[in-house]
Scaffold this motif. Structure first.
Motif, PDB file in Angstrom:
ATOM      1  N   ALA A  66       0.847  -1.205   0.000  1.00 61.36           N
ATOM      2  CA  ALA A  66       0.000   0.000   0.000  1.00 61.36           C
ATOM      3  C   ALA A  66       0.878   1.249   0.000  1.00 61.36           C
ATOM      4  O   ALA A  66       0.650   2.192  -0.774  1.00 61.36           O
ATOM      5  CB  ALA A  66      -0.928  -0.011   1.214  1.00 61.36           C
ATOM      6  N   GLU A  67       1.900   1.243   0.863  1.00 58.19           N
ATOM      7  CA  GLU A  67       2.796   2.407   0.941  1.00 58.19           C
ATOM      8  C   GLU A  67       3.492   2.656  -0.399  1.00 58.19           C
ATOM      9  O   GLU A  67       3.521   3.791  -0.903  1.00 58.19           O
ATOM     10  CB  GLU A  67       3.854   2.187   2.027  1.00 58.19           C
ATOM     11  CG  GLU A  67       3.302   2.235   3.447  1.00 58.19           C
ATOM     12  CD  GLU A  67       4.415   2.100   4.483  1.00 58.19           C
ATOM     13  OE1 GLU A  67       5.537   1.701   4.116  1.00 58.19           O
ATOM     14  OE2 GLU A  67       4.146   2.399   5.670  1.00 58.19           O
ATOM     15  N   SER A  68       4.061   1.600  -0.977  1.00 60.14           N
ATOM     16  CA  SER A  68       4.819   1.800  -2.219  1.00 60.14           C
ATOM     17  C   SER A  68       3.889   2.159  -3.375  1.00 60.14           C
ATOM     18  O   SER A  68       4.259   2.942  -4.264  1.00 60.14           O
ATOM     19  CB  SER A  68       5.654   0.562  -2.543  1.00 60.14           C
ATOM     20  OG  SER A  68       4.839  -0.577  -2.692  1.00 60.14           O
ATOM     21  N   THR A  69       2.675   1.616  -3.359  1.00 60.64           N
ATOM     22  CA  THR A  69       1.716   1.924  -4.430  1.00 60.64           C
ATOM     23  C   THR A  69       1.290   3.381  -4.388  1.00 60.64           C
ATOM     24  O   THR A  69       1.266   4.066  -5.422  1.00 60.64           O
ATOM     25  CB  THR A  69       0.489   1.000  -4.317  1.00 60.64           C
ATOM     26  OG1 THR A  69       0.911  -0.356  -4.493  1.00 60.64           O
ATOM     27  CG2 THR A  69      -0.563   1.348  -5.360  1.00 60.64           C
ATOM     28  N   ILE A  70       0.953   3.868  -3.202  1.00 61.77           N
ATOM     29  CA  ILE A  70       0.506   5.264  -3.093  1.00 61.77           C
ATOM     30  C   ILE A  70       1.625   6.210  -3.517  1.00 61.77           C
ATOM     31  O   ILE A  70       1.392   7.197  -4.225  1.00 61.77           O
ATOM     32  CB  ILE A  70       0.028   5.569  -1.657  1.00 61.77           C
ATOM     33  CG1 ILE A  70      -1.210   4.739  -1.315  1.00 61.77           C
ATOM     34  CG2 ILE A  70      -0.279   7.064  -1.508  1.00 61.77           C
ATOM     35  CD1 ILE A  70      -1.560   4.736   0.173  1.00 61.77           C
ATOM     36  N   ALA A  71       2.854   5.896  -3.108  1.00 59.25           N
ATOM     37  CA  ALA A  71       3.981   6.749  -3.494  1.00 59.25           C
ATOM     38  C   ALA A  71       4.185   6.731  -5.010  1.00 59.25           C
ATOM     39  O   ALA A  71       4.434   7.778  -5.631  1.00 59.25           O
ATOM     40  CB  ALA A  71       5.249   6.288  -2.778  1.00 59.25           C
ATOM     41  N   ALA A  72       4.074   5.544  -5.617  1.00 60.80           N
ATOM     42  CA  ALA A  72       4.293   5.432  -7.067  1.00 60.80           C
ATOM     43  C   ALA A  72       3.209   6.172  -7.851  1.00 60.80           C
ATOM     44  O   ALA A  72       3.491   6.786  -8.892  1.00 60.80           O
ATOM     45  CB  ALA A  72       4.325   3.959  -7.472  1.00 60.80           C
ATOM     46  N   ILE A  73       1.979   6.132  -7.369  1.00 57.82           N
ATOM     47  CA  ILE A  73       0.894   6.850  -8.047  1.00 57.82           C
ATOM     48  C   ILE A  73       1.219   8.346  -8.099  1.00 57.82           C
ATOM     49  O   ILE A  73       1.070   8.997  -9.139  1.00 57.82           O
ATOM     50  CB  ILE A  73      -0.454   6.618  -7.314  1.00 57.82           C
ATOM     51  CG1 ILE A  73      -0.919   5.166  -7.484  1.00 57.82           C
ATOM     52  CG2 ILE A  73      -1.525   7.585  -7.815  1.00 57.82           C
ATOM     53  CD1 ILE A  73      -2.100   4.793  -6.588  1.00 57.82           C
ATOM     54  N   GLY A  74       1.714   8.877  -6.991  1.00 58.74           N
ATOM     55  CA  GLY A  74       2.034  10.305  -6.950  1.00 58.74           C
ATOM     56  C   GLY A  74       3.194  10.678  -7.854  1.00 58.74           C
ATOM     57  O   GLY A  74       3.175  11.718  -8.524  1.00 58.74           O
ATOM     58  N   THR A  75       4.197   9.799  -7.874  1.00 60.60           N
ATOM     59  CA  THR A  75       5.364  10.052  -8.724  1.00 60.60           C
ATOM     60  C   THR A  75       4.977   9.968 -10.191  1.00 60.60           C
ATOM     61  O   THR A  75       5.329  10.838 -10.999  1.00 60.60           O
ATOM     62  CB  THR A  75       6.472   9.026  -8.404  1.00 60.60           C
ATOM     63  OG1 THR A  75       6.803   9.131  -7.020  1.00 60.60           O
ATOM     64  CG2 THR A  75       7.704   9.270  -9.255  1.00 60.60           C
ATOM     65  N   ASN A  76       4.250   8.896 -10.554  1.00 54.79           N
ATOM     66  CA  ASN A  76       3.894   8.683 -11.964  1.00 54.79           C
ATOM     67  C   ASN A  76       2.994   9.787 -12.495  1.00 54.79           C
ATOM     68  O   ASN A  76       3.078  10.160 -13.671  1.00 54.79           O
ATOM     69  CB  ASN A  76       3.214   7.315 -12.134  1.00 54.79           C
ATOM     70  CG  ASN A  76       4.173   6.167 -11.847  1.00 54.79           C
ATOM     71  OD1 ASN A  76       5.390   6.346 -11.863  1.00 54.79           O
ATOM     72  ND2 ASN A  76       3.629   4.998 -11.564  1.00 54.79           N
ATOM     73  N   ALA A  77       2.123  10.301 -11.637  1.00 51.65           N
ATOM     74  CA  ALA A  77       1.209  11.360 -12.067  1.00 51.65           C
ATOM     75  C   ALA A  77       1.859  12.745 -11.941  1.00 51.65           C
ATOM     76  O   ALA A  77       1.278  13.732 -12.390  1.00 51.65           O
ATOM     77  CB  ALA A  77      -0.080  11.305 -11.235  1.00 51.65           C
ATOM     78  N   GLY A  78       3.041  12.811 -11.316  1.00 51.97           N
ATOM     79  CA  GLY A  78       3.678  14.104 -11.075  1.00 51.97           C
ATOM     80  C   GLY A  78       2.826  14.998 -10.194  1.00 51.97           C
ATOM     81  O   GLY A  78       2.873  16.219 -10.290  1.00 51.97           O
ATOM     82  N   LEU A  79       2.060  14.346  -9.306  1.00 52.70           N
ATOM     83  CA  LEU A  79       1.025  15.071  -8.573  1.00 52.70           C
ATOM     84  C   LEU A  79       1.424  15.434  -7.152  1.00 52.70           C
ATOM     85  O   LEU A  79       1.110  16.525  -6.681  1.00 52.70           O
ATOM     86  CB  LEU A  79      -0.253  14.207  -8.544  1.00 52.70           C
ATOM     87  CG  LEU A  79      -1.479  14.820  -7.909  1.00 52.70           C
ATOM     88  CD1 LEU A  79      -1.935  16.035  -8.697  1.00 52.70           C
ATOM     89  CD2 LEU A  79      -2.605  13.794  -7.835  1.00 52.70           C
ATOM     90  N   TYR A  80       2.102  14.511  -6.461  1.00 51.54           N
ATOM     91  CA  TYR A  80       2.399  14.773  -5.053  1.00 51.54           C
ATOM     92  C   TYR A  80       3.668  14.027  -4.629  1.00 51.54           C
ATOM     93  O   TYR A  80       4.059  13.035  -5.219  1.00 51.54           O
ATOM     94  CB  TYR A  80       1.231  14.373  -4.142  1.00 51.54           C
ATOM     95  CG  TYR A  80       0.797  12.927  -4.270  1.00 51.54           C
ATOM     96  CD1 TYR A  80       1.405  11.912  -3.530  1.00 51.54           C
ATOM     97  CD2 TYR A  80      -0.236  12.562  -5.135  1.00 51.54           C
ATOM     98  CE1 TYR A  80       1.008  10.594  -3.645  1.00 51.54           C
ATOM     99  CE2 TYR A  80      -0.642  11.249  -5.267  1.00 51.54           C
ATOM    100  CZ  TYR A  80      -0.005  10.263  -4.517  1.00 51.54           C
ATOM    101  OH  TYR A  80      -0.402   8.947  -4.649  1.00 51.54           O
ATOM    102  N   VAL A  81       4.241  14.571  -3.568  1.00 47.81           N
ATOM    103  CA  VAL A  81       5.352  13.921  -2.873  1.00 47.81           C
ATOM    104  C   VAL A  81       4.757  13.201  -1.675  1.00 47.81           C
ATOM    105  O   VAL A  81       3.888  13.741  -0.990  1.00 47.81           O
ATOM    106  CB  VAL A  81       6.392  14.973  -2.417  1.00 47.81           C
ATOM    107  CG1 VAL A  81       7.454  14.345  -1.530  1.00 47.81           C
ATOM    108  CG2 VAL A  81       7.012  15.659  -3.629  1.00 47.81           C
ATOM    109  N   THR A  82       5.210  11.977  -1.438  1.00 46.09           N
ATOM    110  CA  THR A  82       4.664  11.177  -0.347  1.00 46.09           C
ATOM    111  C   THR A  82       5.592  11.190   0.855  1.00 46.09           C
ATOM    112  O   THR A  82       6.804  11.001   0.715  1.00 46.09           O
ATOM    113  CB  THR A  82       4.458   9.723  -0.812  1.00 46.09           C
ATOM    114  OG1 THR A  82       3.626   9.730  -1.970  1.00 46.09           O
ATOM    115  CG2 THR A  82       3.804   8.890   0.282  1.00 46.09           C
TER     116      THR A  82
END
Ligand SMILES: [Zn+2]
Length: 243
Positions: A40-56
């Motif tokens: 869950a942690e790695s997925t949420i971080a990757a979503i933010g990175t891939n979308a260029g949307l947020y830093v986790t």
């Protein structure tokens, strides 16, 4: 006359804009601990990175909770994501934390975020429902209640997924903007399989000026790895952060 030429003086090299939002992912557990938390942690971080949307950023222990889930600790944070938290997390001042959400920030919860703070009715009211029970992990058909919402549009009108399917108390269509539901009891041993029902599975709501998004899915590692679930979360995070 032709189009302006790019000529011999190329413009500045394209630069990637750094993500403008900061998301704090909370995975501390004071009760049952899901084995899916690392993914869950790695997925949420990757979503933010891939979308260029947020830093986790992460809040993983009770010590982290004491320092980060305070008005000072949240000063640079746009939204908090309770990812399979359980129990009383030890937030020093729960009303102050809920006031931070109400002040125009985002709150996201997945799965056992609703099995958290059973002793704090104000938290459950902010969340929109309280975990009551679940049965066996089964495949079920979920209905999309709002096909226009970007967090579920890709799942419309119905989809099938295998997960642990929570039942709730206090989750009511009267107070929630429902995104996903089941209109039949799943064959998980809780109630009569196939009987007509109205079981809410994901929703969003306001909390003051804050934005709250909750999805009941997220028990299994496979759910977090499912691209459909990741798109569901991305839509929720975009909404909760006002992106
Ligand atoms: Zn679970």
């Amino acid at each position: 006359m032709g189009l302006p030429s790019c000529g011999s003086s190329p413009g500045p090299a394209p630069t990637s804009t750094p993500p403008s939002k900061r998301l704090l992912v909370v995975t501390h557990t004071a009760g049952f601990r899901h084995s899916s938390i690392p993914i869950a942690e790695s997925t949420i971080a990757a979503i933010g990175t891939n979308a260029g949307l947020y830093v986790t950023e992460f809040c993983r222990t009770e010590t982290d909770v004491r320092s980060r889930l305070t008005p000072a600790g949240l000063a640079s944070i746009d939204a908090v994501f309770f990812a399979n938290t359980t129990g009383n997390l030890g937030i020093p001042d729960v009303p102050a934390f809920l006031a931070w959400v109400a002040d125009g920030h985002g709150f996201l919860g997945a799965h056992s975020a609703a099995d958290t703070y059973h002793d704090a009715p104000a938290y459950l009211e902010m969340l929109g429902g309280e975990f009551e029970t679940h049965g066996a992990i089964v495949e079920a058909e979920l209905r999309v209640d709002d096909p226009a919402d970007p967090s579920v549009a890709h799942l419309s009108p119905r989809f099938r997924i295998t997960d642990e399917l929570y039942r709730f108390t206090g989750a009511s269509r009267a107070s929630l903007h429902v995104l996903l539901s089941m209109d039949r009891v799943p064959a998980d041993g809780v109630g009569e399989a196939g009987a007509p029902a109205d079981l809410l599975m994901a929703w969003r709501k306001a909390h003051g000026r804050g934005r709250v998004f909750y999805t009941a899915l997220g028990h299994r590692e496979e759910t977090w790895q499912d691209r459909r679930f990741q798109e569901h979360l991305l839509g929720g995070i975009r909404w909760a952060t006002g992106s």
